[in-house]
Design a protein around this motif. Structure first.
Motif, PDB file in Angstrom:
ATOM      1  N   THR A 222     174.633 -32.918 144.086  1.00 42.37           N
ATOM      2  CA  THR A 222     175.704 -31.952 143.437  1.00 42.37           C
ATOM      3  C   THR A 222     175.363 -32.001 141.981  1.00 42.37           C
ATOM      4  O   THR A 222     175.382 -31.066 141.376  1.00 42.37           O
ATOM      5  CB  THR A 222     176.995 -32.592 143.797  1.00 42.37           C
ATOM      6  N   ALA A 223     175.073 -33.326 141.416  1.00 47.40           N
ATOM      7  CA  ALA A 223     174.851 -33.176 139.973  1.00 47.40           C
ATOM      8  C   ALA A 223     173.668 -32.552 139.594  1.00 47.40           C
ATOM      9  O   ALA A 223     173.666 -31.687 138.420  1.00 47.40           O
ATOM     10  CB  ALA A 223     174.751 -34.907 139.490  1.00 47.40           C
ATOM     11  N   ARG A 224     172.640 -32.181 140.307  1.00 45.13           N
ATOM     12  CA  ARG A 224     171.538 -31.785 139.947  1.00 45.13           C
ATOM     13  C   ARG A 224     171.865 -30.133 139.953  1.00 45.13           C
ATOM     14  O   ARG A 224     171.373 -29.406 139.076  1.00 45.13           O
ATOM     15  CB  ARG A 224     170.230 -31.870 141.083  1.00 45.13           C
ATOM     16  N   ALA A 225     172.492 -29.807 141.077  1.00 45.64           N
ATOM     17  CA  ALA A 225     173.004 -28.271 141.163  1.00 45.64           C
ATOM     18  C   ALA A 225     173.902 -27.822 140.260  1.00 45.64           C
ATOM     19  O   ALA A 225     173.919 -26.776 139.764  1.00 45.64           O
ATOM     20  CB  ALA A 225     173.618 -28.216 142.661  1.00 45.64           C
ATOM     21  N   GLU A 230     167.494 -33.777 133.743  1.00 42.76           N
ATOM     22  CA  GLU A 230     167.122 -34.720 134.796  1.00 42.76           C
ATOM     23  C   GLU A 230     167.152 -36.093 134.255  1.00 42.76           C
ATOM     24  O   GLU A 230     167.148 -37.113 134.641  1.00 42.76           O
ATOM     25  CB  GLU A 230     165.690 -34.053 134.891  1.00 42.76           C
ATOM     26  N   ARG A 231     166.853 -36.182 132.942  1.00 44.38           N
ATOM     27  CA  ARG A 231     166.942 -37.757 132.283  1.00 44.38           C
ATOM     28  C   ARG A 231     168.275 -38.255 132.512  1.00 44.38           C
ATOM     29  O   ARG A 231     168.142 -39.521 132.736  1.00 44.38           O
ATOM     30  CB  ARG A 231     166.388 -37.534 130.673  1.00 44.38           C
ATOM     31  N   ARG A 232     169.102 -37.629 132.221  1.00 43.62           N
ATOM     32  CA  ARG A 232     170.513 -38.180 132.155  1.00 43.62           C
ATOM     33  C   ARG A 232     170.870 -38.220 133.692  1.00 43.62           C
ATOM     34  O   ARG A 232     171.564 -39.430 134.039  1.00 43.62           O
ATOM     35  CB  ARG A 232     171.553 -37.104 131.480  1.00 43.62           C
ATOM     36  N   LEU A 233     170.510 -37.449 134.539  1.00 38.71           N
ATOM     37  CA  LEU A 233     170.489 -37.790 136.109  1.00 38.71           C
ATOM     38  C   LEU A 233     170.075 -38.939 136.670  1.00 38.71           C
ATOM     39  O   LEU A 233     170.581 -39.861 137.288  1.00 38.71           O
ATOM     40  CB  LEU A 233     170.191 -36.510 136.976  1.00 38.71           C
ATOM     41  N   GLN A 234     168.697 -39.271 136.079  1.00 36.87           N
ATOM     42  CA  GLN A 234     167.988 -40.097 136.568  1.00 36.87           C
ATOM     43  C   GLN A 234     168.767 -41.625 135.987  1.00 36.87           C
ATOM     44  O   GLN A 234     168.839 -42.636 136.625  1.00 36.87           O
ATOM     45  CB  GLN A 234     166.469 -40.102 136.115  1.00 36.87           C
ATOM     46  N   ILE A 235     169.011 -41.798 134.773  1.00 37.31           N
ATOM     47  CA  ILE A 235     169.514 -42.795 134.034  1.00 37.31           C
ATOM     48  C   ILE A 235     170.799 -43.212 134.466  1.00 37.31           C
ATOM     49  O   ILE A 235     171.073 -44.486 134.984  1.00 37.31           O
ATOM     50  CB  ILE A 235     169.203 -42.805 132.514  1.00 37.31           C
ATOM     51  N   ARG A 236     171.878 -42.195 134.317  1.00 39.27           N
ATOM     52  CA  ARG A 236     173.227 -42.456 134.345  1.00 39.27           C
ATOM     53  C   ARG A 236     173.559 -42.602 135.761  1.00 39.27           C
ATOM     54  O   ARG A 236     174.372 -43.395 136.452  1.00 39.27           O
ATOM     55  CB  ARG A 236     174.098 -41.462 133.596  1.00 39.27           C
ATOM     56  N   HIS A 237     173.023 -41.258 136.542  1.00 40.39           N
ATOM     57  CA  HIS A 237     173.602 -41.384 138.054  1.00 40.39           C
ATOM     58  C   HIS A 237     172.786 -42.492 139.014  1.00 40.39           C
ATOM     59  O   HIS A 237     173.333 -42.707 139.839  1.00 40.39           O
ATOM     60  CB  HIS A 237     173.682 -39.655 138.599  1.00 40.39           C
ATOM     61  N   VAL A 238     171.369 -41.944 138.954  1.00 38.70           N
ATOM     62  CA  VAL A 238     170.782 -42.534 139.859  1.00 38.70           C
ATOM     63  C   VAL A 238     170.604 -44.093 139.452  1.00 38.70           C
ATOM     64  O   VAL A 238     170.963 -45.126 140.402  1.00 38.70           O
ATOM     65  CB  VAL A 238     169.210 -41.892 139.793  1.00 38.70           C
ATOM     66  N   LEU A 239     169.831 -44.504 138.312  1.00 38.66           N
ATOM     67  CA  LEU A 239     169.815 -46.025 137.992  1.00 38.66           C
ATOM     68  C   LEU A 239     171.067 -46.542 137.955  1.00 38.66           C
ATOM     69  O   LEU A 239     171.157 -47.757 138.346  1.00 38.66           O
ATOM     70  CB  LEU A 239     169.017 -45.941 136.573  1.00 38.66           C
TER      71      LEU A 239
END
Length: 321
Positions: A222-225, A230-239
């Motif tokens: 949902t966040a990617r959509a 991508e950097r913020r997605l990987q660090i804040r949401h995924v990691l």
């Protein structure tokens, strides 16, 4: 409040039970090893002792008492701050521990920092594209970290740096950080690299598994959509949502370092608490080994309690359970 109080009391009871079990185990295992403090101290000269001399030495070391009396006498002294005395160094065990524990703690901190700097980025990189070259490279690094013995890596690094670059600051005598920060950091460099490389392997694998699990959740898609960078997605949401297992693994490895760095400490002549135990075993100094191992066990339990509190702080779902 009642739930919190019960939980705290339960953890305190578990901690006391663990420490008591460790105390019994170490006490029994030390006395299962052939020999005693008299033989270790005098060597072959112990055979020339007269019965009266041996009896006097046994009374001095408390070896003439029953094992039960010896155990509870030592345990009672521990509660009063009397950890025993080391005949080898002519110092109290408490004084030895107060000097060696900060050294091991410093080494553990440096090793964990290096392990996180290696393991977390490589784990995320490996998870970013499964079954790819980067994933295979991450698996190779983790396999190498798990399979290469610490004593082999330590000996190799020490030999290469000393022979090729003339770099062996550990041969100058250990310098505390407060006395000579630069020399201290140089002396901690190679042992931290050895320990950090070995610990990076499980952290890398844990990071990869946790990141892959989080990436499969709906909120990531949902966040990617929604166009989250991508950097913020990987660090804040995924990691950020994969931190709990990473923190748990890091805490376990940090606790292990407090007592499991004995081989590396011995090779690099780092006067840590693991080396203190090793020297105590060689000299059959019961008080040194028993008290030091109990301190290590207490430190391990405290680190686990801190880790438990930390991931409860990180993840509200854990805090609510």
């Amino acid at each position: 409040m009642t739930i919190l109080r019960n939980r705290v009391l339960r953890r305190v009871a578990e901690t006391l039970g663990i420490l008591f079990g460790v105390a019994v185990f170490v006490f029994v295992m030390l006395r299962a090893i052939p020999g005693d403090q008299i033989t270790a101290g005098l060597g072959t000269e112990a055979a020339a002792l007269t019965p009266a001399q041996r009896q006097a030495l046994e009374q001095y070391y408390g070896l003439d008492q029953s094992l039960v009396t010896q155990f509870f006498s030592w345990l009672g002294n521990m509660f009063t701050g009397n950890f025993g005395y080391s005949a080898r160094s002519q110092q109290s065990v408490l004084e030895l521990t107060l000097h060696s524990l900060p050294v091991t703690f410093e080494l553990a901190v440096f090793s964990i920092v290096l392990a996180l700097l290696i393991g977390v980025p490589l784990g995320m990189l490996a998870a970013s594209r499964t079954n790819s070259v980067r994933d295979a490279a991450g698996q190779v690094v983790s396999l190498a970290g798990l399979s290469i013995p610490a004593f082999l890596l330590a000996t190799t690094l020490l030999s290469v740096f000393a022979a090729s670059f003339g770099f062996n600051p550990n041969g100058q005598g250990f310098a505390a950080f407060v006395d000579d920060p630069l020399l201290n950091l140089r002396q901690m460099l190679l042992p931290s690299l050895v320990l950090g490389f070995g610990i990076a392997a499980p952290i890398l694998r844990t990071t990869r598994t946790a990141v892959l699990e989080v990436r499969s959740n709906d909120f990531v898609r949902t966040a990617r959509a929604k166009g989250v960078p991508e950097r913020r997605l990987q660090i804040r949401h995924v990691l950020g949502n994969a931190l709990v297992p990473i923190v748990t693994m890091t805490g376990l490895q940090f606790g292990y370092l407090l007592g499991g760095a004995v081989v590396v400490e011995q090779i690099f002549s780092v006067p840590g608490i693991g080396r203190q135990v090793l020297l105590g075993i060689q000299q059959k100094e019961y008080a040194v080994v028993q008290s030091t191992v109990l301190v290590i066990a207490l430190a391990f339990v405290l680190v686990n309690l801190l880790t438990d509190g930390l991931y409860r702080l990180i993840d509200p779902r854990v805090r609510a359970s």
